[in-house]
Scaffold this active site. Structure first.
Site: not given
Length: 465
Positions: A294, A319, A323
């Protein structure tokens, strides 16, 4: 207005970029109830009126919302009831009690993304991509990631037993982890010297609130010496705040191209660019591995694609979605995937990861876990734990004739040699004291920078440039 972006601080939660709720545009609910809503309400009423037992309406509502989000098939979109929501917010605190590992969910399985550096999870031998199957001998099928997290967390000093499936192991493993307080010390730094050249080293464990400031202070300290180069280490870093990533990148990359893009479902993209004008005069390398996820991947991609800095290590986790956290008004919330993030070259690395420019794998011992056993291991036994013991002994330089789990005469001789060298009682059997010494020997090996092939490759790279 500048878009507010954040990456979940993910000690034991799924990592991911997410927007703050004020950026999400909720469509108004039509005054006339739709056919779909009517169907849901009818089913709810039928259950309330006709089910054989009385049902709590809140339980029905939570179940409906969980099912709706689960139907997306997206491990990073999750409904959280009030209790799970509180737990989520607690995970953003600067200190918490747990095992110190990030967990995600893929295709119905719970995977370890990365154990934090020097955490109980790392010391117990948990690895990236380990699949959790049981917690304290209980199956975890059907749990949400937050329900699993609640089971794994607990008071400092208590023990949790995890059932683990590992790709290279034919049998399932049982790993005991002693919980501890997990302080979020995000940055450490030191200096390495080789052939008269000084190489600065900054390790970023997570991207927290103060990470940008801590990196700046570390740089100021290191740059008091004449640096031949710098190593930025984000191995095992599971993510953090995007604002911190942006602040860290401002020390290293210029504004000649965006450091990332955010892409909506419509295909519309927003570019995020560093405000820095000048590039460092010395060479920089970035250490990455499969536990870099991430936010770490945003940093690695930007360092390479904007400035051409060398990436050393192994392919990252992969990743690449964003979100958004949405409050639902009663203490519950929904974390919903709303967009993708792309690298400066507009690549989507989701489920692919970022490949290093110089691939370097660690010694075999780095892949081994401490041997755990509640019983004494001795000659004649045939057990998966004995197999792990044999591999560890071979890695430490002892001669063992097999690794299939049969405790042979050769295995016993190797244990006797280890016990003699370690000033332990020479029994040839693996008891508690021998297990502890084997564990500390393995930990000391991994912590020795001379054994860290990736770090040594980075130091050598700097020395040559």
């Amino acid at each position: 207005m500048k878009r507010v972006l954040m990456i979940i601080l993910c000690m034991v939660l799924g990592a991911g970029v997410y927007y703050s709720a004020d950026r999400f545009l909720m469509k108004r609910v039509p005054e006339e109830v739709s056919l779909e809503q009517s169907k849901i309400e009818k089913a709810q009423q039928m259950i309330k009126d006709s089910y054989v037992e009385k049902v709590d309406e809140q339980v029905l509502l939570d179940g409906a919302l969980k099912g709706m989000v689960a139907a997306l098939g997206d491990p990073y979109s999750v409904y959280m009831d009030e209790q799970a929501s509180k737990q989520f917010h607690q995970s953003l605190d600067s200190t918490f009690s747990g095992i110190g590992a990030e967990i995600t969910q893929e295709e119905g399985k719970f995977l370890i993304v990365a154990p934090l550096k020097d955490s109980p999870a790392e010391e117990a031998g948990l690895k990236p991509n380990d699949v959790i199957t049981h917690v304290d001998n209980e199956e975890i099928n059907g749990l949400t990631i937050y329900e699993l997290t609640a089971k794994i967390r607990g008071p400092k000093g208590s023990r949790v037993q995890l059932g683990i499936e590992r790709s290279e192991s034919e049998k399932s493993l049982t790993i005991n982890v002693v919980r501890d307080d997990i302080p979020v010390e995000t940055v450490t730094h030191k200096m390495y010297e080789r052939e008269g050249k000084k190489t600065g080293y900054i390790e970023i464990k997570t991207f927290g609130e103060g990470t940008g400031k801590d990196v700046r202070l570390a740089l100021e300290e290191l740059e008091k010496s004449e640096l031949a180069g710098l190593i930025v280490d984000v191995r095992g870093n599971p993510g953090g705040l995007l604002s911190s990533v942006e602040e860290v990148l401002s020390h290293f990359i210029t504004d000649k191209k965006p450091f990332m893009y955010v892409e909506q479902r419509s295909g519309k993209r927003e570019a995020l660019t560093s405000a820095t004008k000048a590039k460092k005069e010395y060479p920089i390398t970035v250490l990455i591995d499969e536990g870099s996820a991430s936010a770490s991947e945003i940093l690695a991609a930007a360092m390479y694609e904007v400035e051409g800095y060398t990436l050393i290590g192994t392919t990252t986790f992969g990743k690449g979605t964003v979100q958004q956290s949405l409050e639902l008004g009663d203490g519950s919330q929904m974390k919903l995937t709303v967009s993708k993030w792309l690298t400066p070259d507009k690549r989507w690395i989701h489920k692919k990861g970022i490949q290093p420019t110089l691939e370097v794998v660690q010694p075999d011992l780095f892949e081994l876990s401490p041997v755990q056993s509640s019983i004494i291991l001795k000659r004649g036994m045939n057990d998966e734990r004995v197999s792990a013991l044999q591999k560890l002994l071979i890695g430490l330089g002892y001669e063992v004739d097999r690794t299939d789990g049969y405790f042979s005469n050769s295995t016993e001789k190797a244990i006797l040699s280890f016990q003699k060298k370690s000033n332990l009682k020479e029994t040839g059997e693996v008891n508690t004291s021998t297990l502890k010494k084997l564990t500390t020997t393995l930990e000391d090996y991994k912590k020795n920078p001379n054994h860290d092939h990736q770090l040594q490759s980075a130091i050598e790279f700097i020395a040559r440039h």
